[in-house]
Design an enzyme around this catalytic site. Structure first.
Site, short mmCIF file in Angstrom:
data_model
loop_
_atom_site.label_atom_id
_atom_site.label_comp_id
_atom_site.label_asym_id
_atom_site.label_seq_id
_atom_site.Cartn_x
_atom_site.Cartn_y
_atom_site.Cartn_z
N HIS A 299 0.78 -0.93 0.17
CA HIS A 299 -0.07 -0.65 0.23
C HIS A 299 1.09 1.30 -0.20
CE1 HIS A 299 -3.64 -2.13 1.66
NE2 HIS A 299 -3.62 -2.39 0.33
N TYR A 471 3.56 0.58 5.49
CA TYR A 471 3.82 -1.07 5.88
C TYR A 471 2.88 -2.48 6.01
CZ TYR A 471 5.05 2.92 8.37
OH TYR A 471 5.50 4.25 8.39
N HIS A 472 3.04 -2.20 3.98
CA HIS A 472 1.95 -3.67 4.20
C HIS A 472 1.87 -4.68 3.24
CE1 HIS A 472 -1.42 -1.11 5.76
NE2 HIS A 472 -1.02 -1.72 6.93
N PRO A 473 3.47 -4.97 3.53
CA PRO A 473 4.31 -5.97 2.20
C PRO A 473 4.09 -6.97 1.81
CG PRO A 473 5.80 -5.02 3.51
CD PRO A 473 4.65 -4.67 3.68
#
Length: 537
Positions: A299, A471-473
């Site tokens: 994101h 912070y959503h890999p």
């Protein structure tokens, strides 16, 4: 040393797995974690997330960087990732968001059989001990404490009113069937007892309470360097702890839970991945699996920040720091107040176009100025509003920089490489401007940081100059059925026996929201898969 199950990575998924698998006293479990136990004040006090996420110094944080991103003007992005038991759940904003049912139905339709919403919902409920109790949408008996914020700032409620001014209605629960709307996030936080107000990381919920089990061994400050494979089966791993290198054997399974960056890196270091890339680094391929490290997506977040004439927000000036110090005392006594705040108190899920059937944008509303992941501090009191498109089309890769296990991998999220994402981000930024300029926020609205001339060209230039990860890999060891799938729907690595991947890397597509709750759900399901295999069911 020899154990039945060897878990590599003690983050959100690894902590859950170690606790759940060791519930069976007939098996032995070993958990390997590169970081520390993560029980200190920086983890326990929610407000200190600001000190950890910046990575200066890297407190419980790998503090990775991306490769230069053409879509962001050639900048290298920053990628905080948790290092320690609990992983990123020890350094995040504690927000409990599951995503939308359509996300999981999409996984199943794309080949992840058994991961539709009706199949995964019970595992969300099983993990959760929500202060609202057992309902159709929440669990009341699980290990993970989930609660309402006790004393949110007044500006966070004003944000909800500002969203209503642009036709985004209030929503009291983003996880109760209807995600659209604005409200206060529920958080993974202890809400009763002696630890009231402390962060409830995955380790605090699942692992720390059971580390005394005789059949569970937890090695911290230990790093997996390579998975060992013999005759097509994972048999253990090579571990380095300080100056000592050791081999740990796994009689039943090796389970890789090192995250969206660490898991594909360790697979490639072990000879599992794109064969040509492995040969470039002098690694003999054991299994040509081209999907390892592919499908990386995340994101992308754009931020508007303002100074505030009111002081009931966070500032790094002497007055603001004094307020924080006083709040620390109140938090220690009562578990409430500013020190218990996730900082990202308010949020919203919106549709960029009224013709859409579900939200495609998310807002995080923060009661302080956030600039470059807190790496560029500002003395002024202020606040920030973040917006991200939820289902990006852009894809990138995770690749080895070196055959040295200590070297950080090459992280290329491919931000804005698909022009559809750039067009949606522009619409999102315009919507965010309308919300931040709405009347309910006027008492707190001072000077805007990074103003521009109002044109689309100037706004797009600002997006490319400042946007970065929220912070959503995910996706680098995606589950499914095609040739690019790395794991099958039971999370077993295709082509290797006795090896699973269990973490956010297996998500074939991003969920519409934060990724910590879904990662914990994945680990709960994986533990059940493993138990079934053990029993022969």
């Amino acid at each position: 040393m020899r154990f039945d199950y060897l878990i590599l990575g003690g983050g959100s998924a690894g902590a859950v797995l170690a606790a759940r698998l060791s519930e069976d006293p007939s098996v032995t479990v070993c958990l390997i974690e590169a970081g520390r136990e993560a029980r200190d004040i920086f983890v326990r006090a929610p407000a200190l997330v600001a000190a950890m996420v910046a990575g200066r110094p890297p407190i419980h944080n790998w503090a990775y960087h991306t490769t230069p991103q053409p879509g962001l003007g050639g900048r290298r992005g920053f990628q905080p990732r948790g290092r320690g038991l609990g992983g990123s759940s020890a350094i995040n904003a504690m927000l409990y968001v599951r995503g939308q049912p359509e996300d999981y139905d999409g996984w199943a339709e794309a080949g992840a059989e058994g991961w539709d919403w009706d199949s995964v919902k019970p595992w969300f409920l099983a993990s959760e001990r929500n202060m609202r109790g057992d309902t159709d949408w929440h669990g009341g008996e699980g290990p993970l404490r989930v609660g309402d914020q006790r004393r949110p700032r007044a500006i966070s409620r004003a944000f909800i009113e500002a969203c209503a001014a642009v036709q985004c209605p209030p929503n009291a629960d983003f996880n109760a069937g209807e995600q659209e709307g604005a409200g206060l996030y529920q958080v993974t936080q202890f809400w009763d007892g002696a630890r009231k107000g402390e962060r409830c990381s995955a380790a605090a919920a699942y692992l720390h309470p059971v580390m005394g089990r005789a059949n569970l061994t937890v090695l911290t400050r230990a790093r997996a360097e390579k998975i060992e494979i013999a005759e097509g089966r994972a048999t253990g791993a090579v571990i380095r702890q300080g100056r000592k290198r050791m081999r740990i054997e796994a009689a039943r399974e090796v389970i890789l839970s090192a995250g969206a960056f660490g898991s594909p890196q360790l697979l490639m270091l072990s000879g599992i991945g794109p064969a040509d890339h492995l040969r470039e680094h002098g690694i003999e391929p054991r299994l040509d699996l081209p999907g390892v490290g592919a499908n990386l997506h995340d994101h992308l977040d754009y931020i508007l920040s303002y100074t505030s004439p009111r002081r009931d927000v966070v500032g790094l000036n002497p007055r603001g720091l004094m307020r924080l110090a006083r709040a620390a005392g109140g938090w220690r006594k009562h578990g409430e107040g500013l020190f218990a705040s996730p900082m990202a108190e308010g949020g919203a899920f919106l549709r960029s176009d009224p013709g859409l059937t579900r939200p495609d944008l998310q807002i995080h509303f923060v009661v302080g100025i956030v600039d470059q992941h807190m790496r560029k501090p500002h003395l002024a009191d202020g606040w920030s509003a973040h917006i991200c498109p939820l289902r990006p089309h852009s894809r990138g890769t995770l690749r080895l920089a070196s055959p040295d296990p200590r070297a950080a991998p090459l992280i290329d999220p491919g931000f804005l490489s698909d022009p559809r994402d750039a067009a949606l981000m522009l619409k999102a930024a315009r919507l965010l401007e309308r919300i931040t300029e709405a009347e309910p926020l006027s008492p707190w609205r001072g000077r805007r940081l990074y103003p521009h001339d109002g044109t689309d060209a100037a706004l797009m230039a600002d997006i490319r100059a400042r946007a970065d990860t929220i912070y959503h890999p995910v996706g680098t060891c995606a589950m499914g059925q095609g040739e690019m799938a790395v794991v099958d729907p039971q999370l077993r690595v295709r082509g290797v026996n006795g090896l699973r991947v269990v973490d956010a890397s297996v998500m074939p597509q991003l969920v519409s929201g934060n990724t910590n709750a879904p990662t914990i759900m994945i680990a709960e399901r994986a533990a059940e898969f493993i138990r079934r295999d053990l029993s022969g069911d």
